[in-house]
Design a protein around this motif. Structure first.
Motif, mmCIF file in Angstrom:
data_model
loop_
_atom_site.group_PDB
_atom_site.id
_atom_site.type_symbol
_atom_site.label_atom_id
_atom_site.label_comp_id
_atom_site.label_asym_id
_atom_site.label_seq_id
_atom_site.Cartn_x
_atom_site.Cartn_y
_atom_site.Cartn_z
ATOM 1 N N LYS A 172 2.416 1.703 -3.430
ATOM 2 C CA LYS A 172 1.451 1.903 -4.521
ATOM 3 C C LYS A 172 1.303 3.465 -4.526
ATOM 4 O O LYS A 172 1.178 4.005 -5.540
ATOM 5 N N TYR A 185 2.431 -0.864 -13.766
ATOM 6 C CA TYR A 185 2.163 0.259 -14.535
ATOM 7 C C TYR A 185 2.994 0.215 -15.801
ATOM 8 O O TYR A 185 4.006 -0.459 -15.928
ATOM 9 N N GLU A 192 0.745 -1.245 -0.195
ATOM 10 C CA GLU A 192 -0.076 -0.061 0.030
ATOM 11 C C GLU A 192 0.785 1.332 -0.045
ATOM 12 O O GLU A 192 0.392 2.378 -0.733
ATOM 13 N N VAL A 206 0.868 -5.397 -8.806
ATOM 14 C CA VAL A 206 0.549 -4.217 -9.272
ATOM 15 C C VAL A 206 1.324 -3.760 -10.374
ATOM 16 O O VAL A 206 2.676 -3.660 -10.150
ATOM 17 N N ASP A 234 -4.169 -3.666 -10.476
ATOM 18 C CA ASP A 234 -4.139 -3.354 -9.175
ATOM 19 C C ASP A 234 -4.570 -4.631 -8.585
ATOM 20 O O ASP A 234 -5.855 -4.595 -8.011
ATOM 21 N N PRO A 267 -2.203 2.437 -11.803
ATOM 22 C CA PRO A 267 -1.490 1.317 -12.493
ATOM 23 C C PRO A 267 -2.866 0.701 -13.308
ATOM 24 O O PRO A 267 -3.880 0.950 -13.240
ATOM 25 N N TYR A 285 4.486 5.047 -5.957
ATOM 26 C CA TYR A 285 4.580 4.906 -7.536
ATOM 27 C C TYR A 285 3.473 5.471 -8.216
ATOM 28 O O TYR A 285 3.618 5.889 -9.528
ATOM 29 N N ALA A 286 2.120 5.480 -7.750
ATOM 30 C CA ALA A 286 0.996 6.024 -8.216
ATOM 31 C C ALA A 286 1.369 7.590 -8.432
ATOM 32 O O ALA A 286 0.947 8.233 -9.216
#
Length: 55
Positions: A19, A39, A16, A37, A32, A29, A22-23
């Motif tokens: 994520k 990208y 979490e 996950v 997910d 992504p 990276y988000a």
């Protein structure tokens, strides 16, 4: 012809938290799931592997 690396799999222990980072960097992504996950960055796959260093 030399081979081209088209993916990077990053082992993570806190999915979490990773994520969120990276988000912020790469956007939402395309996949997910609790086990993966992913990208897509201009055809280059960046994946988070939540099994950490064990898988």
């Amino acid at each position: 012809m030399s081979p081209t690396i088209r993916s990077l799999v990053i082992p993570v222990s806190d999915l979490e938290a990773c994520k969120a980072v990276y988000a912020a960097l790469l956007g939402a992504p395309h996949t997910d799931q609790p086990y993966y996950v992913g990208y897509n960055v201009d055809g280059f796959e960046v994946a988070l592997n939540p099994s950490g260093g064990d898988g």
